[in-house]
Scaffold this motif. Structure first.
Motif, PDB file in Angstrom:
ATOM      1  N   THR A 177       9.299 -14.851  11.164  1.00  0.00           N
ATOM      2  CA  THR A 177      10.239 -15.860  10.057  1.00  0.00           C
ATOM      3  C   THR A 177       8.850 -16.759   9.866  1.00  0.00           C
ATOM      4  O   THR A 177       9.314 -17.572   9.051  1.00  0.00           O
ATOM      5  N   VAL A 178       7.831 -16.834  10.516  1.00  0.00           N
ATOM      6  CA  VAL A 178       6.825 -17.763  10.124  1.00  0.00           C
ATOM      7  C   VAL A 178       5.990 -17.349   8.524  1.00  0.00           C
ATOM      8  O   VAL A 178       5.750 -15.955   8.867  1.00  0.00           O
ATOM      9  N   ARG A 179       5.907 -17.997   7.745  1.00  0.00           N
ATOM     10  CA  ARG A 179       5.579 -17.379   6.176  1.00  0.00           C
ATOM     11  C   ARG A 179       4.248 -16.691   6.507  1.00  0.00           C
ATOM     12  O   ARG A 179       4.247 -15.685   6.092  1.00  0.00           O
ATOM     13  N   HIS A 180       3.290 -17.503   7.087  1.00  0.00           N
ATOM     14  CA  HIS A 180       1.904 -16.922   6.787  1.00  0.00           C
ATOM     15  C   HIS A 180       1.311 -16.945   8.280  1.00  0.00           C
ATOM     16  O   HIS A 180       1.022 -18.056   8.685  1.00  0.00           O
ATOM     17  N   THR A 181       0.978 -15.800   8.805  1.00  0.00           N
ATOM     18  CA  THR A 181       0.111 -16.074  10.008  1.00  0.00           C
ATOM     19  C   THR A 181      -0.830 -14.798   9.896  1.00  0.00           C
ATOM     20  O   THR A 181      -0.879 -13.906   9.023  1.00  0.00           O
ATOM     21  N   TRP A 182      -1.651 -14.833  10.869  1.00  0.00           N
ATOM     22  CA  TRP A 182      -2.713 -13.704  10.904  1.00  0.00           C
ATOM     23  C   TRP A 182      -2.044 -12.188  11.042  1.00  0.00           C
ATOM     24  O   TRP A 182      -2.351 -11.321  10.235  1.00  0.00           O
ATOM     25  N   TRP A 183      -0.835 -12.271  11.460  1.00  0.00           N
ATOM     26  CA  TRP A 183      -0.207 -10.936  11.974  1.00  0.00           C
ATOM     27  C   TRP A 183       0.515 -10.536  10.569  1.00  0.00           C
ATOM     28  O   TRP A 183       0.348  -9.344   9.922  1.00  0.00           O
ATOM     29  N   SER A 184       1.245 -11.356   9.848  1.00  0.00           N
ATOM     30  CA  SER A 184       2.046 -11.089   8.637  1.00  0.00           C
ATOM     31  C   SER A 184       1.196 -10.798   7.597  1.00  0.00           C
ATOM     32  O   SER A 184       1.224  -9.960   6.728  1.00  0.00           O
ATOM     33  N   LEU A 185       0.094 -11.509   7.460  1.00  0.00           N
ATOM     34  CA  LEU A 185      -0.967 -11.404   6.536  1.00  0.00           C
ATOM     35  C   LEU A 185      -1.974 -10.244   6.417  1.00  0.00           C
ATOM     36  O   LEU A 185      -2.219  -9.493   5.624  1.00  0.00           O
ATOM     37  N   THR A 186      -2.142  -9.816   7.573  1.00  0.00           N
ATOM     38  CA  THR A 186      -2.962  -8.618   7.924  1.00  0.00           C
ATOM     39  C   THR A 186      -2.154  -7.352   7.517  1.00  0.00           C
ATOM     40  O   THR A 186      -2.576  -6.601   6.959  1.00  0.00           O
ATOM     41  N   PHE A 187      -1.007  -7.235   8.389  1.00  0.00           N
ATOM     42  CA  PHE A 187      -0.231  -6.018   8.215  1.00  0.00           C
ATOM     43  C   PHE A 187       0.460  -6.154   6.635  1.00  0.00           C
ATOM     44  O   PHE A 187       0.650  -5.001   6.290  1.00  0.00           O
ATOM     45  N   GLY A 188       0.901  -7.172   6.354  1.00  0.00           N
ATOM     46  CA  GLY A 188       1.492  -7.257   5.017  1.00  0.00           C
ATOM     47  C   GLY A 188       0.575  -6.739   3.971  1.00  0.00           C
ATOM     48  O   GLY A 188       0.733  -6.209   2.861  1.00  0.00           O
ATOM     49  N   GLY A 189      -0.908  -7.492   3.888  1.00  0.00           N
ATOM     50  CA  GLY A 189      -1.770  -7.203   3.050  1.00  0.00           C
ATOM     51  C   GLY A 189      -2.070  -5.582   3.206  1.00  0.00           C
ATOM     52  O   GLY A 189      -2.483  -5.075   2.341  1.00  0.00           O
ATOM     53  N   PHE A 190      -2.343  -5.072   4.512  1.00  0.00           N
ATOM     54  CA  PHE A 190      -2.580  -3.746   4.460  1.00  0.00           C
ATOM     55  C   PHE A 190      -1.810  -2.676   3.877  1.00  0.00           C
ATOM     56  O   PHE A 190      -2.156  -1.996   3.024  1.00  0.00           O
ATOM     57  N   PHE A 191      -0.295  -3.095   3.872  1.00  0.00           N
ATOM     58  CA  PHE A 191       0.632  -2.133   3.363  1.00  0.00           C
ATOM     59  C   PHE A 191       0.710  -2.443   2.020  1.00  0.00           C
ATOM     60  O   PHE A 191       1.137  -1.560   1.133  1.00  0.00           O
ATOM     61  N   THR A 192       0.508  -3.446   1.570  1.00  0.00           N
ATOM     62  CA  THR A 192       0.495  -3.872   0.021  1.00  0.00           C
ATOM     63  C   THR A 192      -0.592  -3.253  -0.687  1.00  0.00           C
ATOM     64  O   THR A 192      -0.334  -2.693  -1.704  1.00  0.00           O
ATOM     65  N   TYR A 193      -1.689  -3.490  -0.232  1.00  0.00           N
ATOM     66  CA  TYR A 193      -2.749  -2.756  -0.724  1.00  0.00           C
ATOM     67  C   TYR A 193      -2.554  -1.203  -0.673  1.00  0.00           C
ATOM     68  O   TYR A 193      -2.901  -0.553  -1.857  1.00  0.00           O
ATOM     69  N   LEU A 194      -2.107  -0.851   0.384  1.00  0.00           N
ATOM     70  CA  LEU A 194      -2.073   0.843   0.364  1.00  0.00           C
ATOM     71  C   LEU A 194      -0.732   1.530  -0.739  1.00  0.00           C
ATOM     72  O   LEU A 194      -1.047   2.333  -1.328  1.00  0.00           O
ATOM     73  N   SER A 195       0.161   0.477  -0.763  1.00  0.00           N
ATOM     74  CA  SER A 195       1.133   0.903  -1.713  1.00  0.00           C
ATOM     75  C   SER A 195       0.745   0.545  -3.269  1.00  0.00           C
ATOM     76  O   SER A 195       1.157   1.283  -4.188  1.00  0.00           O
ATOM     77  N   LEU A 196      -0.205  -0.349  -3.420  1.00  0.00           N
ATOM     78  CA  LEU A 196      -0.747  -0.412  -4.646  1.00  0.00           C
ATOM     79  C   LEU A 196      -1.925   0.628  -5.097  1.00  0.00           C
ATOM     80  O   LEU A 196      -1.823   1.259  -6.281  1.00  0.00           O
ATOM     81  N   TYR A 197      -2.465   0.962  -4.316  1.00  0.00           N
ATOM     82  CA  TYR A 197      -3.776   1.822  -4.670  1.00  0.00           C
ATOM     83  C   TYR A 197      -3.242   3.054  -3.930  1.00  0.00           C
ATOM     84  O   TYR A 197      -4.219   4.168  -4.578  1.00  0.00           O
ATOM     85  N   GLY A 198      -2.508   3.365  -3.341  1.00  0.00           N
ATOM     86  CA  GLY A 198      -2.583   4.756  -2.717  1.00  0.00           C
ATOM     87  C   GLY A 198      -1.362   5.752  -3.185  1.00  0.00           C
ATOM     88  O   GLY A 198      -1.240   6.690  -2.955  1.00  0.00           O
ATOM     89  N   SER A 199      -0.373   4.908  -4.052  1.00  0.00           N
ATOM     90  CA  SER A 199       0.725   5.511  -4.655  1.00  0.00           C
ATOM     91  C   SER A 199       1.564   5.102  -5.968  1.00  0.00           C
ATOM     92  O   SER A 199       2.291   5.382  -6.635  1.00  0.00           O
ATOM     93  N   ASN A 200       0.716   3.947  -6.387  1.00  0.00           N
ATOM     94  CA  ASN A 200       1.143   3.127  -7.503  1.00  0.00           C
ATOM     95  C   ASN A 200       0.503   3.996  -8.531  1.00  0.00           C
ATOM     96  O   ASN A 200      -0.755   3.894  -8.774  1.00  0.00           O
ATOM     97  N   GLN A 201       1.455   4.191  -9.848  1.00  0.00           N
ATOM     98  CA  GLN A 201       0.920   5.157 -10.824  1.00  0.00           C
ATOM     99  C   GLN A 201      -0.025   4.254 -11.866  1.00  0.00           C
ATOM    100  O   GLN A 201      -1.068   4.936 -12.123  1.00  0.00           O
TER     101      GLN A 201
END
Length: 572
Positions: free
Chosen positions: A231-255
């Motif tokens: 529930t903490v908005r920005h931490t090393w865990w949320s930003l690393t995992f969140g950034g990882f999956f966001t980048y994958l979703s954008l560049y790995g499957s986004n038209q």
């Protein structure tokens, strides 16, 4: 508050005319857009550099210019950690996902889903993508409108329509080549806007180092939040995992991004473009983070939001430029042109990609069902009509942007709640043999429902922010603007149990959760349907699987073939 002058408007108009001129140029040159291969794929003739830049600016839009700077001003520098997640995701995109799309060689990324699962999965994934991009385009168009509203008094309506029409014009007539080349020009304007902010602050306070010191004194420097509380908005865990999956979703499957990478003929060059995109995007992102600290040096003792000079922190950057550079005619206009360019680059990509998806995933299949084939000329005409319709839809949806909260969080929320489930769908197809259409669609829909629920469900707790001051706002400032009010401040860890737990989750977890749920539910549902219906697993085309999985499956098939042959010989 200072406003733009004639010289500023002249600079803005010239930059808009340059972007439009690029569209006209590519309309009148080359193959003159006689095929959709040229219109949507640039005849696969693009080079690494413009693609790398295009991949960067289509993601780092006006939302980033306004949102990342205000994020660091109001919440501190912890957000910068997200770039680590982007770096970790880069090799996964380059070597696991991109080669699969290259082997398919199709205009729409969702044609992969047709080949791997079937028509229903393709349509479901395509509709979800369209939802994501249209919502995002509303935020991106609204961001430059905020800049104008804060600095010139021009209505939001006029600026949204103006920006929307310009990018719709050159995207429609110029195709993907115009979109990619204008990206290069617009990236320079974006970079110049960031440099303007940082340099003026450094000159004002004495040095770049002093900017950092002032930010530290105001508790804006934070890189040590390692809390595992989701529930903490920005931490090393949320930003690393969140950034990882966001980048994958954008560049790995986004038209949008897949289509851009496929304009390069060779997969190795496309992978090189991906590798270049990460440092380019990270440099721009870190520059934007630092620009937020630069803005803090100006307003640290007289917060403009608290005293009513602006209505949102997302207006901080244009306000800063007008306060610092209004005495230099043309310079504020150059900055506003940079904001416009950031919006144009993203909306133009939206217009082109959605037109491609609508044509390839809906109109052409529908015509085939009716026993008709669209000619090359007909495809181009339909594509341009679709581009106009998409542009108009983007303009209409922009007026919803104001209801989505802070720009940066709104954009990443949209990426997460829709992009995550779609990414999980593609991953199910590329990484498993058991995944089937029933399971894939069930996984996608389950994840979308859950993600949209937690992403947009209400009420949500207020976003935590750092303390700001009005201690040096003089009486003149107070009398000139609305009565100052002290906004509520929250600690970085908001554990108010009065809010539903899932609504308190950090928005950075939306994309990881959406991806995992889509994949896991899809895989389990596929396994159950295969078991219950006793459907025989079809031997998949290995080109539909990610290279490492395809290699394992190929070896297994060879081993089984060898064992079968040996068994037959022993029996004989």
């Amino acid at each position: 508050m200072a406003t733009l002058v004639v010289a500023d408007y002249a600079v803005i108009v010239v930059t808009m005319l340059i972007s439009s001129g690029i569209g006209v140029y590519y309309w009148l040159t080359g193959g003159r857009q006689k095929s959709t291969e040229e219109y949507f794929m640039a005849d696969r003739s693009m080079k690494v550099a413009p693609i790398a830049i295009g991949l960067m600016v289509s993601y780092l839009s006006a939302v980033s210019l306004l949102g990342v700077s205000s994020e660091n001003y109001a919440h501190g520098t912890q957000y910068a950690v997200i770039n680590l997640g982007y770096g970790l995701a880069t090799p996964f995109v380059a070597y696991f996902y991109l080669p699969v799309f290259f082997k398919q060689g199709t205009t729409s990324a969702f044609e992969y889903l047709q080949k791997r699962f079937g028509t229903v999965a393709r349509i479901a994934g395509s509709i979800a993508f369209q939802l994501q991009l249209l919502l995002y385009s509303g935020v991106v168009l609204y961001a430059p409108a905020l800049a104008l509203e804060a600095t010139t008094g021009i209505s939001t309506t006029a600026s949204v329509i103006g920006i929307g029409l310009v990018c719709t014009f050159y995207s429609t007539i110029g195709g993907i080549k115009a979109v990619l080349i204008t990206d290069v020009f617009q990236s320079l304007l974006m970079l110049l806007a960031v440099i303007l902010v940082i340099v003026t602050a450094a000159v004002s306070v004495g040095s770049l180092g002093r900017i950092w010191e002032i930010a530290a004194e105001g508790s804006r420097i934070e890189f040590d939040n390692v809390s595992m509380d989701p529930t903490v908005r920005h931490t090393w865990w949320s930003l690393t995992f969140g950034g990882f999956f966001t980048y994958l979703s954008l560049y790995g499957s986004n038209q949008v991004q897949v289509q851009r990478m496929l304009t390069i003929r060779d997969v190795k060059d496309a992978q090189l473009a991906i590798w270049w995109t990460w440092p380019l995007a990270s440099l721009m992102s870190l520059g934007l983070c630092f620009s937020g600290l630069a803005i803090y040096t100006k307003y640290r003792n007289c917060d403009p939001l608290t005293i009513g000079r602006i209505t949102s922190n997302d207006q901080l950057m244009p306000l800063y430029v007008m306060d610092m550079l209004a005495d230099y005619p043309g310079v504020p206009g150059l900055f506003i042109a940079g904001i416009f360019s950031a919006g144009l680059s993203t909306i133009s990509a939206t217009v082109n990609s959605l037109a491609a998806v609508l044509l390839e995933d809906f109109i052409k299949p529908l015509c085939r069902i009716r026993g008709k084939e669209i000619t090359a000329t007909g495809s181009i005409i339909i594509s341009k009509i679709l581009a106009l319709i998409v542009g108009a839809a983007c303009i209409a949806l922009a007026f919803m942007g104001r209801y989505l909260g802070g720009l940066l969080q709104a954009a990443l929320t949209i990426f997460g709640v829709v992009g995550g489930p779609v990414f999980g769908l593609f991953t199910l197809g590329m990484f498993t043999q058991t995944g089937n259409q029933k399971g894939a669609v069930i996984g996608l829909l389950s994840s979308l429902i859950f993600s949209l629920w937690i992403g947009f469900g209400q009420p949500k707790p207020p976003i935590p922010t750092l303390v700001t001051s009005t201690s040096e706002c003089n009486a003149t400032v107070y009398s000139e603007y609305s009565e100052p009010s002290s906004p509520p401040f929250y600690s970085q860890e908001n554990n108010d149990d009065s809010y539903f737990y899932l609504y308190r989750l950090s928005y950075m977890w939306y994309c990881p959760l959406g991806s995992v749920i889509s994949f896991a539910v899809g895989w389990i549902s596929s396994w159950i349907s295969n078991l219950v219906l006793r459907e025989e697993a079809k031997e998949l085309d290995l080109d539909l699987m990610t290279p490492i999985v395809a290699s394992i499956v190929r070896k297994g098939r060879l081993r089984r073939t060898r064992e079968s042959r040996d068994s037959e010989l022993s029996i004989g």
